[in-house]
Design an enzyme around this catalytic site. Sequence first.
Site, PDB file in Angstrom:
ATOM      1  CG  ASP A   7      -1.977   0.949   1.753  1.00 43.88           C
ATOM      2  OD1 ASP A   7      -2.115   1.585   0.239  1.00 43.88           O
ATOM      3  OD2 ASP A   7      -1.719   1.285   2.548  1.00 43.88           O
ATOM      4  CG  LEU A   8       2.121   4.832  -1.880  1.00 41.01           C
ATOM      5  CD1 LEU A   8       1.943   5.959  -3.717  1.00 41.01           C
ATOM      6  CD2 LEU A   8       2.096   6.181  -1.357  1.00 41.01           C
ATOM      7  CG  ASP A   9      -2.537   7.602   2.086  1.00 46.64           C
ATOM      8  OD1 ASP A   9      -1.574   8.518   3.130  1.00 46.64           O
ATOM      9  OD2 ASP A   9      -3.879   7.863   2.556  1.00 46.64           O
ATOM     10  CB  THR A  15       0.183  10.977   0.934  1.00 43.38           C
ATOM     11  OG1 THR A  15      -0.230   9.278   0.500  1.00 43.38           O
ATOM     12  CG2 THR A  15       1.483  11.020   0.134  1.00 43.38           C
ATOM     13  CE  LYS A  44      -4.656   8.035   7.883  1.00 43.77           C
ATOM     14  NZ  LYS A  44      -4.492   7.426   9.243  1.00 43.77           N
ATOM     15  CB  SER A 113      -1.347   3.172  -4.325  1.00 40.68           C
ATOM     16  OG  SER A 113      -1.991   4.183  -3.851  1.00 40.68           O
ATOM     17  CB  ALA A 114      -6.569   2.744  -3.027  1.00 35.10           C
ATOM     18  CE  LYS A 144      -5.891  -0.464  -1.411  1.00 34.33           C
ATOM     19  NZ  LYS A 144      -4.687  -0.163  -1.036  1.00 34.33           N
ATOM     20  CD  GLU A 168      -3.877  -1.279   2.898  1.00 32.14           C
ATOM     21  OE1 GLU A 168      -3.630  -0.549   3.663  1.00 32.14           O
ATOM     22  OE2 GLU A 168      -3.781  -1.361   1.998  1.00 32.14           O
ATOM     23  CG  ASP A 169      -2.331   2.634   6.575  1.00 26.86           C
ATOM     24  OD1 ASP A 169      -2.491   2.734   5.192  1.00 26.86           O
ATOM     25  OD2 ASP A 169      -2.519   3.900   6.411  1.00 26.86           O
TER      26      ASP A 169
END
Length: 220
Positions: A7-9, A15, A44, A113-114, A144, A168-169
């Site tokens: 995942d990115l953010d 971000t 998120k 990432s989404a 997601k 993932e967060d």
Amino acid sequence: MKGALFDLDGVIADTAVFHFKAWRKLIKDNFDRELPDELEEKTKGVSRSDSLKVILDYLKIDLPQAEFNRLAAEKNNVYRGYLQTLTEKDILPGMAKLISDLKEHGVKLALASASQNGPFILEKLGLSEAFDAVADPTKVAKGKPAPDIYLAAADALGFKPEDCVGFEDAIAGVTAINDAHAVSIGIGSKKEVGKADFCFDKTVDINYADVKRAWENFHE
Ligand code: B16
Ligand code: MG
């Protein structure tokens, strides 16, 4: 462990701060309304249009599709403006080392990432070269918590999800990894990511040895 799906953010860079700042500006500029902090968590890990739906539902505002699209585009312009300041210093603590250790051990990396801004953000963080693939969120049927983006990321690496670990967060993302049948590593509080196969409080707590151990424990 052949592949690592990121995942990115909230995992590679924070971000989310910029996302929510951009939503707040958009709503202030267009409707002269404020957004409560609690909406940050609810937006998120979910797509841009789903985030806008959450926000408009909260505000009890109903809009024609063209106006909805215009607002989503305006938010993205504001957000991209904020991203201009990103540099490799904004990689979350521990993640640059984890990424290089995974690569050193022959693990391939994919972004799941989404965000449609994923490639742009990786470039700003100096991580474009490190990633072997970026799954395109516009090409998957469902966002997601559906597993689609994680299935696409594993597929882009040429691996089965079962051969991959996912980071993932957000609750929606952990569900997506679990339903893709990759090994899930959650980052954050148990309340948020408690459904993950393994949890770490913060990115700085994660290292290659622990990830490998988690992988081995899962497969025992
Ligand atoms: P964009 P992730 C998600 O990133 C964000 O958490 C979420 O807040 C955002 O709405 C979504 O990306 C879409 O981003 O507007 O850039 O396409 O956590 O999946 O990396
Ligand atoms: Mg996230």
